[in-house]
Write a protein that holds these residues in place. Structure first.
Motif, PDB file in Angstrom:
ATOM      1  N   LYS A  13      -0.754   2.381   0.292  1.00  0.00           N
ATOM      2  CA  LYS A  13      -0.867   0.786  -0.030  1.00  0.00           C
ATOM      3  C   LYS A  13       0.039   0.490  -1.123  1.00  0.00           C
ATOM      4  CE  LYS A  13      -5.879   1.063   1.151  1.00  0.00           C
ATOM      5  NZ  LYS A  13      -5.607   1.090   2.416  1.00  0.00           N
ATOM      6  N   GLN A  14       0.131  -0.827  -1.233  1.00  0.00           N
ATOM      7  CA  GLN A  14       1.084  -1.250  -2.195  1.00  0.00           C
ATOM      8  C   GLN A  14       0.024  -2.440  -2.950  1.00  0.00           C
ATOM      9  OE1 GLN A  14       4.107  -0.194  -2.985  1.00  0.00           O
ATOM     10  NE2 GLN A  14       4.354   1.050  -1.154  1.00  0.00           N
ATOM     11  N   LYS A  15       0.618  -2.644  -4.060  1.00  0.00           N
ATOM     12  CA  LYS A  15      -0.239  -3.654  -4.931  1.00  0.00           C
ATOM     13  C   LYS A  15       0.825  -4.916  -5.346  1.00  0.00           C
ATOM     14  CE  LYS A  15      -4.247  -1.044  -6.624  1.00  0.00           C
ATOM     15  NZ  LYS A  15      -5.039  -0.896  -7.745  1.00  0.00           N
ATOM     16  N   GLY A  16       0.256  -6.132  -5.510  1.00  0.00           N
ATOM     17  CA  GLY A  16       0.946  -7.123  -6.021  1.00  0.00           C
ATOM     18  C   GLY A  16       0.192  -8.133  -6.516  1.00  0.00           C
ATOM     19  N   VAL A  17       0.620  -9.270  -6.850  1.00  0.00           N
ATOM     20  CA  VAL A  17       0.156 -10.260  -7.390  1.00  0.00           C
ATOM     21  C   VAL A  17       0.587 -11.459  -6.955  1.00  0.00           C
ATOM     22  CG1 VAL A  17      -0.471 -11.758  -9.302  1.00  0.00           C
ATOM     23  CG2 VAL A  17      -0.302  -9.314  -9.634  1.00  0.00           C
ATOM     24  N   ALA A  18      -0.303 -12.656  -6.480  1.00  0.00           N
ATOM     25  CA  ALA A  18       0.096 -13.951  -5.947  1.00  0.00           C
ATOM     26  C   ALA A  18      -0.237 -14.992  -6.642  1.00  0.00           C
ATOM     27  CB  ALA A  18      -0.391 -14.065  -4.568  1.00  0.00           C
ATOM     28  N   HIS A  39      -2.816  -5.220   6.643  1.00  0.00           N
ATOM     29  CA  HIS A  39      -4.128  -5.486   6.157  1.00  0.00           C
ATOM     30  C   HIS A  39      -3.879  -5.796   4.645  1.00  0.00           C
ATOM     31  CE1 HIS A  39      -7.950  -3.815   4.352  1.00  0.00           C
ATOM     32  NE2 HIS A  39      -8.450  -4.851   5.091  1.00  0.00           N
ATOM     33  N   LEU A  40      -4.562  -6.973   4.217  1.00  0.00           N
ATOM     34  CA  LEU A  40      -4.557  -7.573   2.913  1.00  0.00           C
ATOM     35  C   LEU A  40      -5.749  -7.468   2.392  1.00  0.00           C
ATOM     36  CD1 LEU A  40      -2.101  -9.548   0.923  1.00  0.00           C
ATOM     37  CD2 LEU A  40      -4.647 -10.106   1.128  1.00  0.00           C
ATOM     38  N   LYS A  41      -6.094  -6.922   1.036  1.00  0.00           N
ATOM     39  CA  LYS A  41      -7.459  -6.916   0.596  1.00  0.00           C
ATOM     40  C   LYS A  41      -7.180  -7.720  -1.011  1.00  0.00           C
ATOM     41  CE  LYS A  41     -11.629  -4.504  -0.897  1.00  0.00           C
ATOM     42  NZ  LYS A  41     -12.039  -3.137  -0.880  1.00  0.00           N
ATOM     43  N   ILE A  42      -7.973  -8.740  -1.080  1.00  0.00           N
ATOM     44  CA  ILE A  42      -7.786  -9.354  -2.661  1.00  0.00           C
ATOM     45  C   ILE A  42      -8.680  -8.709  -3.535  1.00  0.00           C
ATOM     46  CG2 ILE A  42      -8.871 -11.372  -4.023  1.00  0.00           C
ATOM     47  CD1 ILE A  42      -7.823 -13.363  -1.444  1.00  0.00           C
ATOM     48  N   THR A  44      -9.517 -11.844  -8.675  1.00  0.00           N
ATOM     49  CA  THR A  44      -8.988 -13.456  -8.910  1.00  0.00           C
ATOM     50  C   THR A  44      -9.007 -13.869 -10.276  1.00  0.00           C
ATOM     51  OG1 THR A  44     -11.051 -14.311  -8.261  1.00  0.00           O
ATOM     52  CG2 THR A  44      -9.720 -13.771  -6.559  1.00  0.00           C
ATOM     53  N   THR A  45      -8.364 -14.929 -10.376  1.00  0.00           N
ATOM     54  CA  THR A  45      -8.151 -15.721 -11.692  1.00  0.00           C
ATOM     55  C   THR A  45      -8.386 -17.299 -11.107  1.00  0.00           C
ATOM     56  OG1 THR A  45      -5.959 -16.401 -11.815  1.00  0.00           O
ATOM     57  CG2 THR A  45      -7.028 -14.341 -12.980  1.00  0.00           C
ATOM     58  N   ASP A  46      -8.390 -18.002 -12.032  1.00  0.00           N
ATOM     59  CA  ASP A  46      -8.302 -19.379 -11.502  1.00  0.00           C
ATOM     60  C   ASP A  46      -7.002 -19.918 -10.628  1.00  0.00           C
ATOM     61  OD1 ASP A  46      -6.828 -19.529 -14.050  1.00  0.00           O
ATOM     62  OD2 ASP A  46      -7.299 -21.599 -14.360  1.00  0.00           O
ATOM     63  N   SER A  47      -6.029 -19.226 -10.986  1.00  0.00           N
ATOM     64  CA  SER A  47      -4.605 -19.886 -10.229  1.00  0.00           C
ATOM     65  C   SER A  47      -4.046 -18.446  -9.634  1.00  0.00           C
ATOM     66  CB  SER A  47      -3.720 -20.176 -11.234  1.00  0.00           C
ATOM     67  OG  SER A  47      -3.407 -19.517 -12.360  1.00  0.00           O
ATOM     68  N   SER A  48      -4.565 -17.392  -9.635  1.00  0.00           N
ATOM     69  CA  SER A  48      -3.959 -16.204  -9.210  1.00  0.00           C
ATOM     70  C   SER A  48      -4.608 -14.878  -8.398  1.00  0.00           C
ATOM     71  CB  SER A  48      -3.122 -15.533 -10.007  1.00  0.00           C
ATOM     72  OG  SER A  48      -3.727 -14.841 -11.048  1.00  0.00           O
ATOM     73  N   TYR A  49      -4.374 -14.037  -7.695  1.00  0.00           N
ATOM     74  CA  TYR A  49      -4.973 -13.323  -7.110  1.00  0.00           C
ATOM     75  C   TYR A  49      -4.245 -11.799  -7.061  1.00  0.00           C
ATOM     76  CZ  TYR A  49      -3.300 -13.773  -2.395  1.00  0.00           C
ATOM     77  OH  TYR A  49      -2.632 -14.286  -1.484  1.00  0.00           O
ATOM     78  N   THR A  50      -5.041 -10.649  -7.423  1.00  0.00           N
ATOM     79  CA  THR A  50      -4.314  -9.329  -7.505  1.00  0.00           C
ATOM     80  C   THR A  50      -4.612  -8.866  -5.825  1.00  0.00           C
ATOM     81  OG1 THR A  50      -4.472  -9.017  -9.565  1.00  0.00           O
ATOM     82  CG2 THR A  50      -4.116  -6.977  -8.309  1.00  0.00           C
ATOM     83  N   PHE A  51      -3.667  -8.184  -5.247  1.00  0.00           N
ATOM     84  CA  PHE A  51      -4.090  -7.877  -3.913  1.00  0.00           C
ATOM     85  C   PHE A  51      -3.684  -6.387  -3.485  1.00  0.00           C
ATOM     86  CE2 PHE A  51      -0.193 -10.015  -3.630  1.00  0.00           C
ATOM     87  CZ  PHE A  51       0.655  -8.971  -2.837  1.00  0.00           C
TER      88      PHE A  51
END
Length: 123
Positions: A114-119, A91-94, A97-104
């Motif tokens: 839960k773990q966090k990351g940036v795409a 299960h992933l939750k955004i 967001t920015t114009d070119s990335s999201y933190t999830f």
């Protein structure tokens, strides 16, 4: 009286801050992600369509079915799991967001850790 003024000031400051979440902008695309777990950075690259996500991690390719719960939450199911852990859905939750990335944040379905990351979107 002093506490009422401080409370009102704090309330007005927090109500002006809105987290940007344009999740629909990130439902499909080509991305690079970084996740830090216990001081180690894990990097992967993935392509996501409406129904499929193909991820490359440490030279291995993995495919998952994509099922959106709402605009900002998605469930991934590994298509050909090779072991018991890969059978668990993710299960992933955004979160932002920015114009070119999201933190999830993400976790196995039914688990609390839960773990966090940036795409980041790959151009």
């Amino acid at each position: 009286m002093k506490y009422v003024v401080l409370f009102a000031l704090a309330l007005t400051m927090t109500s002006c801050y809105n987290v940007e979440r344009n999740c629909t902008d990130f439902k499909t695309g080509h991305y690079f992600s970084e996740i830090t777990i216990d001081g180690s950075v894990f990097k992967s690259e993935f392509n996501r369509t409406d129904e499929l996500q193909i991820e490359t991690y440490q030279g291995k390719v993995d495919s998952s079915e994509v099922r959106w719960i709402n605009d900002c939450e998605v469930i991934f199911r590994t298509i050909n799991p090779k072991n018991r852990i890969e059978r668990k859905d993710i299960h992933l939750k955004i979160l932002t967001t920015t114009d070119s990335s999201y933190t999830f944040e993400y976790s196995y379905v039914g688990e609390d850790t839960k773990q966090k990351g940036v795409a980041n979107r790959v151009k």
